[in-house]
Design a protein around this motif. Structure first.
Motif, PDB file in Angstrom:
ATOM      1  N   GLN A   1      12.976  34.041  38.082  1.00  0.00           N
ATOM      2  CA  GLN A   1      14.083  33.882  38.520  1.00  0.00           C
ATOM      3  C   GLN A   1      15.147  33.426  37.820  1.00  0.00           C
ATOM      4  N   SER A   2      14.650  32.236  36.912  1.00  0.00           N
ATOM      5  CA  SER A   2      15.481  31.454  35.999  1.00  0.00           C
ATOM      6  C   SER A   2      15.833  32.268  34.798  1.00  0.00           C
ATOM      7  N   VAL A   3      15.471  33.396  34.562  1.00  0.00           N
ATOM      8  CA  VAL A   3      15.879  34.100  33.424  1.00  0.00           C
ATOM      9  C   VAL A   3      16.420  35.462  33.744  1.00  0.00           C
ATOM     10  N   LYS A   4      16.411  35.772  34.937  1.00  0.00           N
ATOM     11  CA  LYS A   4      17.003  36.992  35.537  1.00  0.00           C
ATOM     12  C   LYS A   4      18.263  37.167  34.850  1.00  0.00           C
ATOM     13  N   GLY A   5      18.747  38.354  34.426  1.00  0.00           N
ATOM     14  CA  GLY A   5      20.129  38.710  33.914  1.00  0.00           C
ATOM     15  C   GLY A   5      20.407  37.995  32.562  1.00  0.00           C
ATOM     16  N   ARG A   6      19.509  37.372  32.062  1.00  0.00           N
ATOM     17  CA  ARG A   6      19.676  36.788  30.922  1.00  0.00           C
ATOM     18  C   ARG A   6      18.733  37.155  29.824  1.00  0.00           C
ATOM     19  N   PHE A   7      17.570  37.566  30.243  1.00  0.00           N
ATOM     20  CA  PHE A   7      16.313  37.921  29.212  1.00  0.00           C
ATOM     21  C   PHE A   7      15.956  39.298  29.601  1.00  0.00           C
ATOM     22  N   THR A   8      15.637  40.355  28.645  1.00  0.00           N
ATOM     23  CA  THR A   8      15.022  41.557  28.842  1.00  0.00           C
ATOM     24  C   THR A   8      13.677  41.753  28.104  1.00  0.00           C
ATOM     25  N   MET A   9      13.016  42.311  28.781  1.00  0.00           N
ATOM     26  CA  MET A   9      11.711  42.601  28.108  1.00  0.00           C
ATOM     27  C   MET A   9      11.438  44.146  27.753  1.00  0.00           C
ATOM     28  N   SER A  10      11.033  44.410  26.661  1.00  0.00           N
ATOM     29  CA  SER A  10      10.913  45.869  26.183  1.00  0.00           C
ATOM     30  C   SER A  10       9.672  46.134  25.619  1.00  0.00           C
ATOM     31  N   ARG A  11       9.297  47.377  25.211  1.00  0.00           N
ATOM     32  CA  ARG A  11       8.077  47.764  24.384  1.00  0.00           C
ATOM     33  C   ARG A  11       8.139  48.977  23.864  1.00  0.00           C
ATOM     34  N   ASP A  12       7.689  48.985  22.543  1.00  0.00           N
ATOM     35  CA  ASP A  12       7.716  50.127  21.711  1.00  0.00           C
ATOM     36  C   ASP A  12       6.386  50.367  21.430  1.00  0.00           C
ATOM     37  N   SER A  13       5.857  51.667  22.186  1.00  0.00           N
ATOM     38  CA  SER A  13       4.262  51.722  22.027  1.00  0.00           C
ATOM     39  C   SER A  13       3.925  52.406  20.502  1.00  0.00           C
ATOM     40  N   ALA A  14       4.907  53.219  20.025  1.00  0.00           N
ATOM     41  CA  ALA A  14       4.845  53.592  18.577  1.00  0.00           C
ATOM     42  C   ALA A  14       4.558  52.345  17.411  1.00  0.00           C
ATOM     43  N   ARG A  15       5.086  51.142  17.713  1.00  0.00           N
ATOM     44  CA  ARG A  15       4.938  50.138  16.883  1.00  0.00           C
ATOM     45  C   ARG A  15       4.084  49.141  17.577  1.00  0.00           C
ATOM     46  N   ASN A  16       3.387  49.383  18.755  1.00  0.00           N
ATOM     47  CA  ASN A  16       2.417  48.762  19.205  1.00  0.00           C
ATOM     48  C   ASN A  16       3.044  47.135  19.581  1.00  0.00           C
ATOM     49  N   THR A  17       4.148  46.916  19.928  1.00  0.00           N
ATOM     50  CA  THR A  17       5.059  45.802  19.869  1.00  0.00           C
ATOM     51  C   THR A  17       5.780  45.740  21.222  1.00  0.00           C
ATOM     52  N   VAL A  18       5.861  44.321  21.672  1.00  0.00           N
ATOM     53  CA  VAL A  18       6.792  44.128  22.914  1.00  0.00           C
ATOM     54  C   VAL A  18       7.762  43.108  22.535  1.00  0.00           C
ATOM     55  N   TYR A  19       8.770  43.270  22.927  1.00  0.00           N
ATOM     56  CA  TYR A  19      10.019  42.406  22.767  1.00  0.00           C
ATOM     57  C   TYR A  19      10.582  41.464  23.937  1.00  0.00           C
ATOM     58  N   LEU A  20      11.329  40.350  23.544  1.00  0.00           N
ATOM     59  CA  LEU A  20      11.927  39.728  24.727  1.00  0.00           C
ATOM     60  C   LEU A  20      13.383  39.324  24.043  1.00  0.00           C
ATOM     61  N   GLN A  21      14.169  40.019  24.589  1.00  0.00           N
ATOM     62  CA  GLN A  21      15.717  39.528  24.186  1.00  0.00           C
ATOM     63  C   GLN A  21      15.986  38.633  25.078  1.00  0.00           C
ATOM     64  N   MET A  22      16.555  37.524  24.432  1.00  0.00           N
ATOM     65  CA  MET A  22      16.853  36.175  25.215  1.00  0.00           C
ATOM     66  C   MET A  22      18.292  35.931  24.818  1.00  0.00           C
ATOM     67  N   ASN A  23      19.203  36.152  25.867  1.00  0.00           N
ATOM     68  CA  ASN A  23      20.606  36.010  25.785  1.00  0.00           C
ATOM     69  C   ASN A  23      21.171  34.666  26.584  1.00  0.00           C
ATOM     70  N   SER A  24      22.108  33.951  26.435  1.00  0.00           N
ATOM     71  CA  SER A  24      22.724  33.041  27.227  1.00  0.00           C
ATOM     72  C   SER A  24      21.876  32.122  27.236  1.00  0.00           C
ATOM     73  N   LEU A  25      21.244  31.646  26.031  1.00  0.00           N
ATOM     74  CA  LEU A  25      20.045  30.659  26.133  1.00  0.00           C
ATOM     75  C   LEU A  25      20.567  29.267  26.660  1.00  0.00           C
ATOM     76  N   LYS A  26      19.728  28.557  27.538  1.00  0.00           N
ATOM     77  CA  LYS A  26      19.961  27.114  27.918  1.00  0.00           C
ATOM     78  C   LYS A  26      18.927  26.097  27.234  1.00  0.00           C
ATOM     79  N   PRO A  27      19.354  24.835  27.358  1.00  0.00           N
ATOM     80  CA  PRO A  27      18.383  23.882  26.787  1.00  0.00           C
ATOM     81  C   PRO A  27      16.762  23.944  27.568  1.00  0.00           C
ATOM     82  N   GLU A  28      17.146  24.465  28.813  1.00  0.00           N
ATOM     83  CA  GLU A  28      15.949  24.531  29.880  1.00  0.00           C
ATOM     84  C   GLU A  28      14.941  25.730  29.324  1.00  0.00           C
TER      85      GLU A  28
END
Length: 126
Positions: free
Chosen positions: A61-88
């Motif tokens: 819940q604490s990251v909903k709307g701020r973080f987005t997880m995605s994956r690229d199967s061709a690159r065998n890689t997953v990502y975590l886009q983190m926006n509006s970062l907070k000290p917590e």
């Protein structure tokens, strides 16, 4: 499966970071993937998970709307886009993988994951 997390660093409150988790050894095409984090003195906690088809993602819940997880199967890689970062959000972030399940399945418990990366430090200053 070996997982290598990268992309951590220092940001100010409100900044953004993109974490990457590159898999090697075998394809993670049919693996659900996740990010967990552990702050100093705290238990490891679930952050996000994505199904192996990439169509379903869930977040704590604490990251909903701020973080987005995605994956690229061709690159065998997953990502975590983190926006509006907070000290917590300051923690060591770990990626994890688990094989199988339905194409839409996601898992939020650390015990359900077989493979873990070494972690990447994210520090957010106020």
């Amino acid at each position: 499966v070996q997982l290598q997390a990268s992309g951590g660093g220092m940001q100010q409150t409100g900044g953004s970071l993109i974490l990457s988790c590159a898999a090697s050894g075998r394809t993670v095409r049919y693996y659900a993937m996740a990010w967990f984090r552990q702050a100093p003195g705290k238990e490891r906690e679930f952050v996000s998970t994505i199904s192996w088809d990439g169509g379903t993602a869930n977040y704590t819940q604490s990251v909903k709307g701020r973080f987005t997880m995605s994956r690229d199967s061709a690159r065998n890689t997953v990502y975590l886009q983190m926006n509006s970062l907070k000290p917590e959000d300051t923690a060591v972030y770990y990626c994890a993988a688990t094989y199988g399940g339905a194409f839409y399945s996601t898992y939020t418990n650390a015990g359900e994951y077989t493979y873990w990366g070494q972690g990447t430090q994210v520090t957010v200053s106020s």
